[in-house]
Enzyme design. Structure first.
Site, PDB file in Angstrom:
ATOM      1  N   TYR A 116      -5.255  -0.488   9.234  1.00 50.08           N
ATOM      2  CA  TYR A 116      -3.887   0.528   9.179  1.00 50.08           C
ATOM      3  C   TYR A 116      -4.017   0.954   7.869  1.00 50.08           C
ATOM      4  CZ  TYR A 116       0.360   2.182   6.898  1.00 50.08           C
ATOM      5  OH  TYR A 116       2.001   2.548   6.580  1.00 50.08           O
ATOM      6  N   GLU A 204      -0.401   8.440   7.261  1.00 49.64           N
ATOM      7  CA  GLU A 204      -0.620   7.092   8.083  1.00 49.64           C
ATOM      8  C   GLU A 204      -1.340   7.440   9.077  1.00 49.64           C
ATOM      9  OE1 GLU A 204       2.992   4.332   8.617  1.00 49.64           O
ATOM     10  OE2 GLU A 204       2.683   5.312   9.647  1.00 49.64           O
TER      11      GLU A 204
END
Length: 393
Positions: A116, A204
């Site tokens: 992530y 993101e």
């Protein structure tokens, strides 16, 4: 402002962030042409809507999953046919769901490990922060709650930019070595440049992946931009998909009004974000439910007030209106004149409670009183809130 995944990936490619090959399609007639542009092999079919949880979503006709892994291009065509034009319901769309108007075909990647990575503004420090975790591909909120030690942050000095030692901190923190470390370094630098130069509020990548050959790719992409900086980026404004936005919010933006639709039945018209939040809180406190957040700003004109009333009445769930104004820069009489004009123009039949305080309040209250209209006055915010809740009930 938000953009779709396929648009975000095109932006990534512009800045040198590696992504799998992909093609966006808006018509079923173009499926074959789009699929022919991808290499032979498995294809991932992705519904393009501004909401998360697409893979776990369900279409209104019962078809499962807004993201599908397909072994062949024929399977991909079949999945896309189910998705395009259908309405997808996810945890973030609400029960109404979102109609899928674009399909994104992307080359399936051979995944070695998922990570992530995100860049956003940390408001506590007024600095960009890079958030990273070795636990990619899952809900980062769940990771933060259950295993917070697996998330680490790097704060960037906006005056200096991303430093070499900070990049190394990220690379080592994620456990990259060899060719992966080299490729990940390039990706992190490119991603930060994309974030900074586009005035993004968030970039993101979930998941960021490594492949058995040492490549590091952004398998997914989510980007949102600071609305206040969009005047510097007409190319980004052109990416705005109005089909993904509430029509009332679109109309409000034309008049520089901050409007967010909610699921209650008491509409709020307020000046100032803090007062708007307090107004919604006090409505809830007295047993009501706010239908919207609507901030007309510190210096609204009469025309903006009229526009605000029309936007409010565009919501069929609204059963009453609470106007709560504290005049600093704002002239209460300007607001009062706008209210009177709006009520007359739209032929308002719903209960209306107005609380005015501050700059030129005496003249404002007189304008309301002399209008001959059925407008209930509130002496205080609490008094006005109780009155509108009672009238709606």
């Amino acid at each position: 402002m938000n953009i779709h995944e396929f648009q975000a990936k095109a932006l990534f490619e512009k800045y040198g962030v590696p992504v799998p090959a992909g093609v966006a399609v808006t018509a079923a007639a173009d499926f074959d042409t789009a699929l022919a542009k991808l290499p032979d092999g498995p294809v991932v079919v992705k519904s393009q809507i501004h909401a998360g949880g697409r893979g776990k979503g369900t279409f209104v006709d019962g078809y499962k999953g807004g993201v599908k892994y397909c072994k062949t291009k024929d399977d991909a065509r079949t999945a896309a046919t189910h998705m395009l034009g259908n309405t997808l319901v996810t945890a973030q769309t609400g029960a109404a769901g979102r109609k899928v108007q674009t399909i994104y075909f992307t080359q399936a990647s051979d995944i070695k490990k998922e990570y992530y990575l995100a860049i956003l503004l940390d408001r506590a420090t007024s600095r960009p922060v890079i958030v990273a975790s070795t636990e990619g591909g899952v809900e980062i909120e769940k990771v933060a709650h259950e295993t917070p030690e697996k998330i680490f942050k790097v704060f960037v000095d906006p005056a200096y930019g991303l430093a070499d030692f900070q990049v190394r901190q990220l690379i080592f923190g994620l456990g990259f070595t060899g060719a992966e470390a080299k490729n990940a370094t390039k990706l992190v630098r490119a991603l930060y440049k994309c974030y900074w130069e586009t005035d993004a509020s968030m970039v993101e990548v979930n998941p960021l992946i490594t492949t058995p050959t040492g490549d590091v790719l952004a398998l997914d992409a989510k980007v949102s931009f600071d609305d206040n900086a969009l005047f510097r980026h007409p190319d980004i404004v052109a990416l705005r998909d109005l089909n993904e936005e509430d029509p009332k919010e679109i109309e409000a933006s034309k008049y520089s009004l901050s409007y967010i639709a909610l699921d209650g039945n008491i509409a709020c018209l307020v000046n100032g974000a803090g007062l708007a939040m307090s107004t919604m809180d006090i409505i809830k406190h007295y047993g009501g439910n706010p239908a919207n957040f609507l901030d007309v700003g510190g210096g609204a004109s009469k025309d903006q007030v009229v526009a605000a009333f029309k936007i409010i009445l565009g919501d069929p769930n609204v059963k009453g209106i609470f106007v709560n104004i504290f005049g600093g820069i704002m002239d209460c009489n300007v607001i009062a004149s706008g209210i009177v004009e709006a009520v007359k123009e739209v032929g308002l039949k719903l209960p209306l409670v107005v609380r005015l305080e501050g700059n030129n309040v005496v003249a404002g209250k007189k304008t309301l009183a002399d209008s001959g209209l059925t407008i209930v006055s509130g002496d205080t915010m609490a008094d006005a809130a109780q009155k509108i809740v009672k009238l709606v009930a």
